[in-house]
Write an enzyme that holds these catalytic residues in place. Structure first.
Site, PDB file in Angstrom:
ATOM      1  N   PRO A 187     -16.395  53.184   3.607  1.00  0.00           N
ATOM      2  CA  PRO A 187     -15.010  53.323   4.055  1.00  0.00           C
ATOM      3  C   PRO A 187     -14.138  53.942   2.963  1.00  0.00           C
ATOM      4  O   PRO A 187     -14.614  54.228   1.850  1.00  0.00           O
ATOM      5  CB  PRO A 187     -14.594  51.876   4.336  1.00  0.00           C
ATOM      6  CG  PRO A 187     -15.395  51.083   3.350  1.00  0.00           C
ATOM      7  CD  PRO A 187     -16.726  51.785   3.275  1.00  0.00           C
ATOM      8  N   LYS A 214     -16.317  57.207  -2.996  1.00  0.00           N
ATOM      9  CA  LYS A 214     -17.184  58.331  -2.624  1.00  0.00           C
ATOM     10  C   LYS A 214     -16.877  59.581  -3.450  1.00  0.00           C
ATOM     11  O   LYS A 214     -17.776  60.205  -4.006  1.00  0.00           O
ATOM     12  CB  LYS A 214     -17.028  58.639  -1.125  1.00  0.00           C
ATOM     13  CG  LYS A 214     -17.480  57.512  -0.208  1.00  0.00           C
ATOM     14  CD  LYS A 214     -17.373  57.893   1.261  1.00  0.00           C
ATOM     15  CE  LYS A 214     -15.943  58.173   1.698  1.00  0.00           C
ATOM     16  NZ  LYS A 214     -15.066  56.978   1.576  1.00  0.00           N
ATOM     17  N   GLU A 220     -16.367  64.774   1.691  1.00  0.00           N
ATOM     18  CA  GLU A 220     -15.764  64.736   3.030  1.00  0.00           C
ATOM     19  C   GLU A 220     -16.677  65.401   4.062  1.00  0.00           C
ATOM     20  O   GLU A 220     -16.232  66.086   4.986  1.00  0.00           O
ATOM     21  CB  GLU A 220     -14.386  65.413   3.025  1.00  0.00           C
ATOM     22  CG  GLU A 220     -13.404  64.888   1.993  1.00  0.00           C
ATOM     23  CD  GLU A 220     -12.929  63.458   2.254  1.00  0.00           C
ATOM     24  OE1 GLU A 220     -13.414  62.829   3.212  1.00  0.00           O
ATOM     25  OE2 GLU A 220     -12.073  62.977   1.496  1.00  0.00           O
ATOM     26  N   ALA A 221     -17.981  65.168   3.921  1.00  0.00           N
ATOM     27  CA  ALA A 221     -18.953  65.808   4.814  1.00  0.00           C
ATOM     28  C   ALA A 221     -18.813  65.357   6.258  1.00  0.00           C
ATOM     29  O   ALA A 221     -19.285  66.034   7.174  1.00  0.00           O
ATOM     30  CB  ALA A 221     -20.374  65.545   4.316  1.00  0.00           C
ATOM     31  N   ILE A 247      -5.083  64.012   9.084  1.00  0.00           N
ATOM     32  CA  ILE A 247      -5.066  63.737   7.654  1.00  0.00           C
ATOM     33  C   ILE A 247      -3.981  62.726   7.337  1.00  0.00           C
ATOM     34  O   ILE A 247      -2.839  62.840   7.762  1.00  0.00           O
ATOM     35  CB  ILE A 247      -4.839  65.021   6.840  1.00  0.00           C
ATOM     36  CG1 ILE A 247      -5.892  66.068   7.209  1.00  0.00           C
ATOM     37  CG2 ILE A 247      -4.898  64.733   5.344  1.00  0.00           C
ATOM     38  CD1 ILE A 247      -7.317  65.604   7.024  1.00  0.00           C
ATOM     39  N   TYR A 249      -3.883  55.056   6.860  1.00  0.00           N
ATOM     40  CA  TYR A 249      -5.133  54.407   7.228  1.00  0.00           C
ATOM     41  C   TYR A 249      -5.294  53.129   6.418  1.00  0.00           C
ATOM     42  O   TYR A 249      -4.868  53.050   5.265  1.00  0.00           O
ATOM     43  CB  TYR A 249      -6.316  55.344   6.987  1.00  0.00           C
ATOM     44  CG  TYR A 249      -6.332  56.523   7.932  1.00  0.00           C
ATOM     45  CD1 TYR A 249      -7.011  56.463   9.137  1.00  0.00           C
ATOM     46  CD2 TYR A 249      -5.635  57.692   7.629  1.00  0.00           C
ATOM     47  CE1 TYR A 249      -7.019  57.536  10.014  1.00  0.00           C
ATOM     48  CE2 TYR A 249      -5.638  58.769   8.494  1.00  0.00           C
ATOM     49  CZ  TYR A 249      -6.324  58.686   9.689  1.00  0.00           C
ATOM     50  OH  TYR A 249      -6.319  59.750  10.550  1.00  0.00           O
TER      51      TYR A 249
END
EC number: 2.7.1.21
Length: 213
Positions: free
Chosen positions: A32, A37, A103-104, A188, A199
């Site tokens: 998440p 990441k 951001e794949a 976005i 988010y």
């Protein structure tokens, strides 16, 4: 990080590390928001570049709204923006030993197929990073294809907590203080409380119930 260009200007690939058609791997790191990441993506780029490998950093829809990989702890890196019409095979074939794909989850399924071809036919190592699911808790198409094709899949272990203290793993989209369940799959936003669209990572129970506090 000394090298902040999208293309690391390094030397010839080391024996056995990609570029030779053998041993290359497609690896997907997922989790998440706020689990690190993008930070891991930049660290991996740094480490491989130091070993004399030539690589590219790719992204799509970074929070900066620019061709960069940015992190919430302040690291940043120039990157190539992946657009719908960008052919990743043409971009990378014969030019690099590895790709860092941040951001794949926002790439197209065709892009994922191209990444698999680069691994299998060109010996390019691909390290992909992204969310698994969208604000509705449905898999992104590109993430689904990565789960299906990747040689290795790793859930990142940096723990993100829901407001209740449980482990959070679903991303809720919040508009005007309310969780929304419908709309475009990709909008976005960020985790900042002042953002028009923001988010928040929630546990399964509170994502399904729509409870924010």
């Amino acid at each position: 990080m000394k090298n902040d260009s999208a293309l690391a200007t390094t030397h010839s690939p080391l024996p056995g590390l990609g570029g030779n058609g053998h041993g290359a791997r497609l690896t997907f790191y997922w989790g998440p928001m706020d689990c690190g990441k993008s930070t891991l993506a930049l660290q991996m780029h740094h480490n491989h570049g130091r070993q004399g490998r030539r690589g590219l950093v790719l992204t799509r829809n970074d929070r900066s709204l620019g061709p960069k990989v940015t992190t919430r702890i302040g690291l940043a890196q120039d990157a190539i923006e992946v657009t719908d019409d960008l052919n990743l095979w043409d971009l990378a074939y014969g030019k690099v030993d590895y790709l860092i794909c941040d951001e794949a989850c926002f790439y197209t399924v065709d892009h994922i197929e191209q990444l698999a071809d680069l691994v299998d036919r060109a010996g390019v190592d691909v390290f992909a990073f992204g969310l698994a699911s969208d604000f509705r808790s449905r898999l992104f198409p590109a993430s689904q294809r990565l789960f299906e094709l990747a040689d290795e899949v790793h859930r990142l272990q940096v723990e993100v907590l829901c407001w209740c203290g449980r482990r959070g793993h679903l991303n809720a989209r919040i508009v005007d203080g309310e969780i929304v369940r419908a709309g475009e799959q990709v909008v976005i936003g960020d985790t900042a409380s002042h953002a028009e669209v923001r988010y928040q990572v929630l546990c399964r129970h509170h994502h399904r119930s729509g409870t924010l506090d």
